[in-house]
Write a protein that holds these residues in place. Structure first.
Motif, PDB file in Angstrom:
ATOM      1  N   SER A  35      52.293  63.882  61.809  1.00  0.00           N
ATOM      2  CA  SER A  35      51.972  64.841  62.870  1.00  0.00           C
ATOM      3  C   SER A  35      51.162  66.022  62.337  1.00  0.00           C
ATOM      4  N   ARG A  36      51.479  66.485  61.126  1.00  0.00           N
ATOM      5  CA  ARG A  36      50.765  67.624  60.541  1.00  0.00           C
ATOM      6  C   ARG A  36      49.588  67.199  59.663  1.00  0.00           C
ATOM      7  N   GLN A  37      49.525  65.903  59.359  1.00  0.00           N
ATOM      8  CA  GLN A  37      48.444  65.369  58.516  1.00  0.00           C
ATOM      9  C   GLN A  37      48.377  66.049  57.157  1.00  0.00           C
ATOM     10  N   LYS A  38      49.568  66.195  56.524  1.00  0.00           N
ATOM     11  CA  LYS A  38      49.595  66.802  55.198  1.00  0.00           C
ATOM     12  C   LYS A  38      50.871  66.409  54.470  1.00  0.00           C
ATOM     13  N   LEU A  39      50.894  66.685  53.157  1.00  0.00           N
ATOM     14  CA  LEU A  39      52.092  66.440  52.363  1.00  0.00           C
ATOM     15  C   LEU A  39      53.216  67.330  52.854  1.00  0.00           C
ATOM     16  N   TRP A  40      54.428  66.794  52.725  1.00  0.00           N
ATOM     17  CA  TRP A  40      55.601  67.509  53.207  1.00  0.00           C
ATOM     18  C   TRP A  40      56.720  67.289  52.196  1.00  0.00           C
ATOM     19  N   ILE A  41      57.096  68.347  51.509  1.00  0.00           N
ATOM     20  CA  ILE A  41      58.238  68.284  50.597  1.00  0.00           C
ATOM     21  C   ILE A  41      59.473  68.514  51.451  1.00  0.00           C
TER      22      ILE A  41
END
Length: 126
Positions: free
Chosen positions: A52-58
């Protein structure tokens, strides 16, 4: 043996099934791209790719409920990973429940079967 996963089937993503290392409870399903996979391996913290955010997520970067990886398993096709984690803070779900699978179908309706650990409005300030 070198670890070579097949990221070609889902537009560069792999499903990552996440289980509690001690209880075996399924906590969540997320996706990893190669960068998230490499980050997970190098840091020991579960890192995913947010579609949904189109990015890496820790996991836990906002809530503090990080997942420390204790064991990694790879399926027979090298296109799905199983992470066995120590869930810090006891809640894996952004809705405040221990597991994202806190609802079950019972007699044709949805019943809440999980325990609410935190109030997401307080944690995420939304």
């Amino acid at each position: 043996m070198a670890i070579k996963l097949d990221f070609s089937k889902l537009n560069g993503l792999l499903p990552a099934i996440v289980q509690d290392y001690e209880t075996g409870e399924v906590l969540m399903l997320a996706f990893m791209n190669e960068e998230a996979w490499e980050s997970t391996l190098s840091t020991g913290k579960a890192t995913y790719y947010s579609r949904s955010r189109q990015k890496l997520w820790i996991k836990g970067e906002t809530s503090g409920h990080i997942q420390m990886v204790r064991e990694i398993r790879i399926d027979c096709d090298n296109d799905t990973v199983l992470l066995k984690v120590k869930q810090v803070g006891d809640a894996a779900c952004h809705t405040g429940y221990q597991s994202c699978f806190y609802r079950k179908i019972e007699n044709g309706s949805i019943q809440i079967s999980g325990k609410l650990i935190f109030d997401p409005k307080e944690v995420y300030k939304k």
